[in-house]
Write an enzyme that holds these catalytic residues in place. Structure first.
Site, PDB file in Angstrom:
ATOM      1  N   LYS A  83      17.254   4.552   0.302  1.00 25.55           N
ATOM      2  CA  LYS A  83      18.075   4.442   1.482  1.00 25.55           C
ATOM      3  C   LYS A  83      19.222   3.738   1.151  1.00 25.55           C
ATOM      4  O   LYS A  83      19.430   2.568   1.273  1.00 25.55           O
ATOM      5  CB  LYS A  83      17.299   3.756   2.528  1.00 25.55           C
ATOM      6  N   ASP A 107      15.024   0.099   0.214  1.00 25.69           N
ATOM      7  CA  ASP A 107      15.838  -0.047   1.452  1.00 25.69           C
ATOM      8  C   ASP A 107      17.063  -1.097   1.140  1.00 25.69           C
ATOM      9  O   ASP A 107      17.783  -0.773   0.574  1.00 25.69           O
ATOM     10  CB  ASP A 107      14.742  -0.698   2.572  1.00 25.69           C
ATOM     11  N   ARG A 160      -0.122   6.653   7.389  1.00 24.14           N
ATOM     12  CA  ARG A 160       0.088   6.532   6.010  1.00 24.14           C
ATOM     13  C   ARG A 160      -0.528   7.973   5.576  1.00 24.14           C
ATOM     14  O   ARG A 160       0.099   8.464   4.542  1.00 24.14           O
ATOM     15  CB  ARG A 160      -0.570   5.466   5.509  1.00 24.14           C
ATOM     16  N   LYS A 212       0.785  -1.196   0.010  1.00 27.63           N
ATOM     17  CA  LYS A 212       0.093   0.000  -0.050  1.00 27.63           C
ATOM     18  C   LYS A 212       1.050   1.154  -0.014  1.00 27.63           C
ATOM     19  O   LYS A 212       0.427   2.288  -0.284  1.00 27.63           O
ATOM     20  CB  LYS A 212      -0.957   0.051   1.172  1.00 27.63           C
ATOM     21  N   GLY A 213       2.113   0.992   0.387  1.00 27.60           N
ATOM     22  CA  GLY A 213       3.209   2.131   0.351  1.00 27.60           C
ATOM     23  C   GLY A 213       2.995   3.155  -0.385  1.00 27.60           C
ATOM     24  O   GLY A 213       3.173   4.496  -0.195  1.00 27.60           O
ATOM     25  N   PHE A 266      14.152   5.175   9.912  1.00 25.04           N
ATOM     26  CA  PHE A 266      12.787   4.496   9.625  1.00 25.04           C
ATOM     27  C   PHE A 266      11.845   5.521   9.462  1.00 25.04           C
ATOM     28  O   PHE A 266      11.496   6.486  10.322  1.00 25.04           O
ATOM     29  CB  PHE A 266      12.074   3.517  10.782  1.00 25.04           C
ATOM     30  N   VAL A 267      11.025   5.813   8.399  1.00 20.11           N
ATOM     31  CA  VAL A 267      10.201   6.957   8.113  1.00 20.11           C
ATOM     32  C   VAL A 267       8.818   6.591   7.831  1.00 20.11           C
ATOM     33  O   VAL A 267       8.611   5.424   7.461  1.00 20.11           O
ATOM     34  CB  VAL A 267      10.864   7.796   7.102  1.00 20.11           C
ATOM     35  N   GLU A 285       7.133   2.713  -6.392  1.00 22.07           N
ATOM     36  CA  GLU A 285       7.504   2.095  -5.209  1.00 22.07           C
ATOM     37  C   GLU A 285       7.526   3.118  -4.169  1.00 22.07           C
ATOM     38  O   GLU A 285       8.133   4.014  -4.660  1.00 22.07           O
ATOM     39  CB  GLU A 285       8.823   1.234  -5.139  1.00 22.07           C
ATOM     40  N   ASP A 286       7.453   2.994  -2.984  1.00 21.51           N
ATOM     41  CA  ASP A 286       7.709   3.961  -1.974  1.00 21.51           C
ATOM     42  C   ASP A 286       9.172   4.238  -1.401  1.00 21.51           C
ATOM     43  O   ASP A 286       9.631   5.186  -1.512  1.00 21.51           O
ATOM     44  CB  ASP A 286       6.689   3.759  -0.400  1.00 21.51           C
ATOM     45  N   ASP A 308       3.873   3.325   6.340  1.00 17.20           N
ATOM     46  CA  ASP A 308       3.323   3.377   7.803  1.00 17.20           C
ATOM     47  C   ASP A 308       4.343   2.793   8.775  1.00 17.20           C
ATOM     48  O   ASP A 308       5.376   2.186   8.477  1.00 17.20           O
ATOM     49  CB  ASP A 308       2.194   2.258   7.522  1.00 17.20           C
TER      50      ASP A 308
HETATM   51  P1  5GP Z   1      13.430  -3.539   1.112  1.00 16.73           P
HETATM   52  O1  5GP Z   1      12.905  -4.876   0.567  1.00 16.73           O
HETATM   53  O2  5GP Z   1      14.201  -2.787  -0.021  1.00 16.73           O
HETATM   54  O3  5GP Z   1      14.236  -3.968   2.235  1.00 16.73           O
HETATM   55  O4  5GP Z   1      12.387  -2.787   1.502  1.00 16.73           O
HETATM   56  C1  5GP Z   1      11.222  -2.617   0.859  1.00 16.73           C
HETATM   57  C2  5GP Z   1       9.902  -2.377   1.889  1.00 16.73           C
HETATM   58  O5  5GP Z   1      10.307  -2.072   3.211  1.00 16.73           O
HETATM   59  C3  5GP Z   1       9.279  -0.894   1.344  1.00 16.73           C
HETATM   60  O6  5GP Z   1       8.563  -1.065   0.429  1.00 16.73           O
HETATM   61  C4  5GP Z   1       8.504  -0.587   2.593  1.00 16.73           C
HETATM   62  O7  5GP Z   1       7.441  -1.045   2.724  1.00 16.73           O
HETATM   63  C5  5GP Z   1       9.623  -1.393   3.843  1.00 16.73           C
HETATM   64  N1  5GP Z   1      10.405  -0.158   4.309  1.00 16.73           N
HETATM   65  C6  5GP Z   1      11.617   0.017   4.229  1.00 16.73           C
HETATM   66  N2  5GP Z   1      12.096   1.111   4.904  1.00 16.73           N
HETATM   67  C7  5GP Z   1      11.159   1.620   5.129  1.00 16.73           C
HETATM   68  C8  5GP Z   1      11.050   2.964   6.287  1.00 16.73           C
HETATM   69  O8  5GP Z   1      11.825   3.667   6.437  1.00 16.73           O
HETATM   70  N3  5GP Z   1       9.365   3.263   6.470  1.00 16.73           N
HETATM   71  C9  5GP Z   1       8.540   2.409   6.079  1.00 16.73           C
HETATM   72  N4  5GP Z   1       7.348   2.757   6.382  1.00 16.73           N
HETATM   73  N5  5GP Z   1       8.742   1.331   5.622  1.00 16.73           N
HETATM   74  C10 5GP Z   1      10.018   0.825   5.153  1.00 16.73           C
END
Ligand code: 5GP
Length: 179
Positions: A130, A102, A164, A42-43, A151-152, A98-99, A158
């Site tokens: 990030k 990470d 959100r 949903k992000g 973490f934002v 994507e939101d 969320d």
């Molecule tokens: P990745 O697979 O790149 O580690 O993580 C991607 C997902 O982790 C993002 O789509 C998001 O849902 C969640 N995520 C990663 N960092 C953050 C953050 O700082 N804040 C939030 N709310 N979600 C995050």
């Protein structure tokens, strides 16, 4: 400001200006083509809603929902599809929206999965990046903002499904994350 917020990282104005620029850049890059925007629920929904209103070429939407196994602040790498696309993407110009990127694990999985379905092209647009936390070699073609390793929440992102709807991107007070 919301009482649970420690600091605002990106203001409404900063986000609005940057999203407009991204939409204009995408419209230029895809000139003469149609783009299928794949929003990751949903992000990405709020970012997507604002982004597409700044895209001037023919634009279509579809959505996927994925969940990474693990706690709410740590991604484990295993990804599960909760909702798949409604239609085939074969021969289409697909833009994943994507939101945040990470570790990059979610996106790596999505790119491999969608590439196997034969799109004409596949690119990634993320609101936030990030890079300090990256464990796999993956990069978005379009990036809103590079942020530090915090973490934002807000603007679609969320913490335990809350925050959100904040119109800005923020870091919460430490006591909120500790529950
Ligand atoms: P990745 O697979 O790149 O580690 O993580 C991607 C997902 O982790 C993002 O789509 C998001 O849902 C969640 N995520 C990663 N960092 C953050 C953050 O700082 N804040 C939030 N709310 N979600 C995050």
């Amino acid at each position: 400001m919301h009482p649970d917020v420690q600091k605002v990282l990106l203001t409404e104005e900063e986000i609005r200006d940057r999203v407009k620029q991204l939409g204009q850049q995408i419209s230029r890059d895809y000139q003469g083509k149609k783009v299928l925007v794949v929003g990751i629920l949903k992000g990405a929904m709020i970012f997507l809603a604002d982004l597409v209103r700044n895209i001037s070429i023919p634009t279509y939407f579809d959505f996927m929902a994925v969940s990474s196994y693990g706690s709410s602040t740590q991604s484990s790498g295993a990804v599960r599809i909760l909702k798949d696309l409604d239609r085939s993407i074969e021969g289409k110009h697909v833009l994943i929206v994507e939101d945040i990127v990470d570790t990059g694990l979610t996106l790596k999985y999505l790119v491999e999965n969608l590439n196997s379905r034969g799109p004409e092209s596949l690119k990634i647009c993320t609101l936030l990046d990030k890079p300090e936390r990256r464990t796999v070699d993956i990069n978005a073609h379009y990036k809103g903002f590079t942020i530090p390793n915090e973490f934002v929440v807000g603007y679609g992102l969320d913490f335990n499904e809350r925050y959100r709807n904040l119109p800005y991107v923020a870091v919460l007070k430490p006591e909120i994350y500790q529950g």
